[in-house]
Design a protein around this motif. Structure first.
Motif, PDB file in Angstrom:
ATOM      1  N   ARG A 168       1.015  -1.188  -0.097  1.00  0.00           N
ATOM      2  CA  ARG A 168      -0.100   0.090  -0.038  1.00  0.00           C
ATOM      3  C   ARG A 168       0.763   1.268  -0.087  1.00  0.00           C
ATOM      4  O   ARG A 168       1.738   1.382   0.973  1.00  0.00           O
ATOM      5  N   VAL A 169       0.658   1.917  -1.157  1.00  0.00           N
ATOM      6  CA  VAL A 169       1.511   3.084  -1.381  1.00  0.00           C
ATOM      7  C   VAL A 169       0.702   4.564  -1.129  1.00  0.00           C
ATOM      8  O   VAL A 169      -0.242   4.564  -1.692  1.00  0.00           O
ATOM      9  N   ARG A 170       1.413   5.349  -0.314  1.00  0.00           N
ATOM     10  CA  ARG A 170       0.239   6.880  -0.194  1.00  0.00           C
ATOM     11  C   ARG A 170       0.357   7.468  -1.491  1.00  0.00           C
ATOM     12  O   ARG A 170       1.118   7.241  -2.322  1.00  0.00           O
ATOM     13  N   LEU A 171      -0.930   7.885  -1.802  1.00  0.00           N
ATOM     14  CA  LEU A 171      -1.302   8.526  -2.970  1.00  0.00           C
ATOM     15  C   LEU A 171      -0.228   9.803  -3.625  1.00  0.00           C
ATOM     16  O   LEU A 171       0.340   9.665  -4.452  1.00  0.00           O
ATOM     17  N   ASN A 172       0.019  10.298  -2.558  1.00  0.00           N
ATOM     18  CA  ASN A 172       0.976  11.739  -2.996  1.00  0.00           C
ATOM     19  C   ASN A 172       2.513  11.135  -3.283  1.00  0.00           C
ATOM     20  O   ASN A 172       3.028  11.762  -4.185  1.00  0.00           O
ATOM     21  N   ARG A 173       2.822   9.898  -2.764  1.00  0.00           N
ATOM     22  CA  ARG A 173       4.154   9.529  -3.265  1.00  0.00           C
ATOM     23  C   ARG A 173       3.922   8.987  -4.523  1.00  0.00           C
ATOM     24  O   ARG A 173       4.890   9.037  -5.184  1.00  0.00           O
ATOM     25  N   LEU A 174       2.882   8.072  -4.876  1.00  0.00           N
ATOM     26  CA  LEU A 174       2.859   7.903  -6.195  1.00  0.00           C
ATOM     27  C   LEU A 174       2.751   9.051  -7.337  1.00  0.00           C
ATOM     28  O   LEU A 174       3.024   9.136  -8.487  1.00  0.00           O
ATOM     29  N   ASP A 175       1.860  10.087  -6.586  1.00  0.00           N
ATOM     30  CA  ASP A 175       1.915  11.110  -7.412  1.00  0.00           C
ATOM     31  C   ASP A 175       3.147  11.750  -7.819  1.00  0.00           C
ATOM     32  O   ASP A 175       3.537  12.393  -8.836  1.00  0.00           O
TER      33      ASP A 175
END
Length: 701
Positions: A168-175
């Protein structure tokens, strides 16, 4: 449609794998005396989420244990208890058992195959919540045999290892990853220009130096092309990481609709199709509220009670269909019911009561335009949006979310007694889109491809003047022409003489031709959101990078269309008193053409009513008398020839002027117009507003 619970078990396991470590960390902070109020709130929310998610999936043992854990955490959150070692011991045992349950699910167990929750532990947790602690606090609560503890070598440990297969990766990191990939792609695109420069430089070198330099040019070109495909594939993979199936939003709708319909005393069958189609996570997050609002409105205002449906000859159980499909680079979501439809009279009265439009403006609206009044801000009042279907999200917010925030389109269709259909058309992702880069007076601007209709190069002599507005006649349609530099208030130094390049943009049925200087490029580009201090700019929706830290503004086409409507000032024309009371019906399927003809006629004092096709025009003409009718030929449902013939059959219109305005220039079409009873035939290609007004005045006497 039954909800397939198995499809959601793995998603619950992934969710639990995120919440269980938070619970452990929070309980450890409680033991150390370091937990503040917010950490206790987070512990409570984690237990509450596990309880709610497991209850939807009928995971009874997990629900029971999570509920008892939530009870104790609730008491701690409210401050009625002081944390003790006995309480943290109970909480740790609860997390251990929850972890065991989740491990079994990860191994493939179903809810029915899970052992029962430890009743003694649940009872101890709830007693502790009421201040009743066990007499031997250091002793752990006995564990039921079915949930015997396991050693590290048991399958539970293996299942916990398998949980790590999903991260599970935080969305802001993926952004951030996607943003950086966009920067890399933009910088790499600049290498293509360097390859071209190397080729040009090779041609200027002496002959004895050309051979090694040409070899360097070939090597550079091959390297750039190889990295093109690699980076494009890498970026596509990064974008796919943010894609989620629409089932995240749509699949619970079937159960939700049944429960909501029951609370309203109604019956409904809700069918969901195409939920496997994927959309960008950001879009799915923003879609949730608008879709739920549309669902609630369909149940509250659309579907009738069983008795009312039976009286209308319908089955007592209503039908609600939510269907998603992919259309090239778009996703289309349709929600339609077989209810009563939207009552135009009710919309008419509400718009007048709220003073959203005047009665004169209402009379000029087509049936479709009247329906779309529900999207106006302020239309969502208690009588239209009940407490049940409101939730603070009006239909204007639904439209703004879909059109402005998601760069999509929202269409509405309704048939009285047969139901209502909402159609949402959305891009697959907001992260990357096809962009046209254009130049206007030295400034580079971007327009996302979904809003682009075509590029047209033409002479300024082909423009016509309609009520003070330059207009292009483009395939049976009047399209307003506006200087993009003037619209953006840029210093326009270009000449309007000779050839002009037009970028024709559109939103649904409305088009606008923007005068630009040149087209620079067209390619897929990463869309960057505007920084906070620039989000008040209505004409700009985002930015793209051109490399070397060069940013280009993306124009927001819906705002451009709205700005054009506001900025066009028609010249004041002396209105002859003899025509002030004469009423004209304009029938055309093109919104642009209807509006332009309306502007011309109203400038001369006529009262104008609009209709969007022959059937709509016939209904309005028979509902109230008009002094003259102007109609196009090529229209859906009923064309202009059929409309003219039907009007001539009516006694009220046997001798009233009917003028055909069309792009058809063939003599056979002119004769057909005369045969069905038209009084005049005007070709759009040679349209002149003075000719139209003079013709109308001559026919009206």
């Amino acid at each position: 449609m039954a909800l397939d619970i198995r499809r959601f078990i793995q998603r619950f396991v992934e969710e639990a794998a995120d919440h269980l470590p938070r619970l452990r960390e929070g309980i450890h902070a409680l033991e150390q005396g370091n937990a503040d109020r917010e950490q206790i709130n987070e512990l409570f929310r984690a237990a509450h989420t596990l309880k709610g998610s497991s209850r939807m999936l009928k995971l009874v043992p997990i629900t029971a244990l999570a509920h008892s854990t939530e009870e104790l955490l609730s008491a701690l959150r409210e401050g009625t208890l002081t944390i003790t070692s006995e309480m943290t011991s109970l909480l740790n045992q609860a997390v251990d058992e929850l972890t065991d349950f989740v491990g079994r699910l990860a191994e493939g167990a179903t809810g029915e195959e899970l052992p029962e929750a430890n009743a003694a532990l649940c009872s101890a947790l709830e007693n502790a919540a009421h201040g009743q602690l066990p007499t031997q606090p250091s002793s752990p609560v006995p564990v039921a045999p079915a949930a015997a503890p396991t050693s590290p070598s048991t399958p539970v440990a293996e299942s916990e290892l398998r949980l790590s297969d999903t991260v599970r990766v935080r969305l802001n990191r993926l952004d951030d990853v996607i943003r950086l990939m966009g920067e890399v792609l933009s910088g790499h695109h600049h290498l293509h220009s360097l390859v071209d420069q190397a080729r040009e430089l090779s041609a200027t070198l002496p002959a004895d130096q050309q051979s090694p330099f040409q070899a360097f040019h070939r090597e550079l070109k091959d390297s750039v092309l190889t990295h093109d495909s690699l980076m494009s594939d890498l970026h596509d993979r990064a974008l796919q990481m943010r894609m989620l199936p629409l089932s995240v939003v749509l699949d619970p709708f079937a159960q939700m609709s049944r429960e909501l319909a029951q609370s309203l005393g109604k019956q409904v069958d809700c069918r969901v199709r195409g939920s496997e189609i994927e959309l960008d996570r950001q879009m799915i997050d923003r879609l949730s509220d608008p879709l739920i609002h549309l669902l609630r409105n369909a149940l509250d205002h659309g579907l009738e009670p069983p008795a009312e449906r039976q009286a209308a000859g319908k089955p007592p159980r209503g039908q609600l269909v939510i269907e998603a499909r992919q259309d090239a680079g778009w996703v289309v979501i349709e929600m339609h019911d077989d209810g009563a439809g939207i009552a135009l009279d009710a919309v008419h009265q509400k718009a007048l009561a709220k003073q959203l439009v005047s009665e004169e403006q209402l009379n000029a609206l087509s049936e479709q335009e009247t329906l779309e009044l529900i999207f106006l801000p302020g239309f969502s009042t208690k009588s239209m949006i009940t407490d049940f279907s409101g939730r603070g999200v009006g239909m204007d917010v639904v439209k703004r979310t879909v059109v402005d925030e998601l760069n999509g389109d929202l269409q509405l269709a309704s048939v009285s007694g047969r139901g209502t259909r909402f159609t949402l058309r959305l891009p697959l992702s907001l992260a990357m889109m096809r962009v046209l880069l254009v130049r206007v007076v030295g400034v580079t601007l971007g327009v996302t491809a979904p809003y682009v209709s075509e590029l047209v190069e033409c002479s300024t002599d082909t423009f016509i003047d309609t009520a003070g507005q330059r207009t292009l006649i483009l395939r049976n349609e009047f399209v307003p022409v506006v200087s993009l530099a003037q619209l953006l208030k840029l210093p326009n130094t270009t000449s309007n003489n000779g050839s002009t390049l037009l970028l024709v943009v559109h939103q649904r049925h409305q088009k606008l031709a923007l005068i630009i200087d040149s087209l620079i490029d067209e390619r897929d580009m990463v869309i960057k959101p505007l920084p906070v201090h620039l989000r008040h700019l209505p004409l700009v929706s985002g930015m793209v990078s051109m490399g070397r830290n060069a940013l280009v503004s993306l124009l927001h086409v819906p705002a451009l269309l709205e700005a054009t409507r506001r900025s066009v000032l028609h010249p004041s024309v002396e209105r002859p008193s003899s025509t002030s009371a004469q009423r004209i019906l304009v029938v055309d399927d093109s919104l642009n053409t209807r509006e332009i003809e309306k502007d011309v006629l109203e400038a001369w004092g006529y009262h104008v009513t609009l209709a969007e096709n022959g059937r709509d025009g016939l209904a309005k003409a028979l509902a109230e008398p008009f002094d003259a009718v102007l109609t196009d030929v090529e229209m859906p449902v009923m064309d202009g020839f059929a409309l003219t013939a039907r009007l001539r059959e009516n006694e009220d219109y046997r001798h009233r002027p009917i003028i055909i305005i069309t792009s058809r220039e063939k003599e056979a079409d002119r004769r057909r117009g005369i045969e069905v009873g038209a009084d005049a035939y005007i070709v759009k290609g040679s349209f002149d507003q003075n000719n139209l007004v003079e013709t109308l005045q001559a026919l009206l006497g």
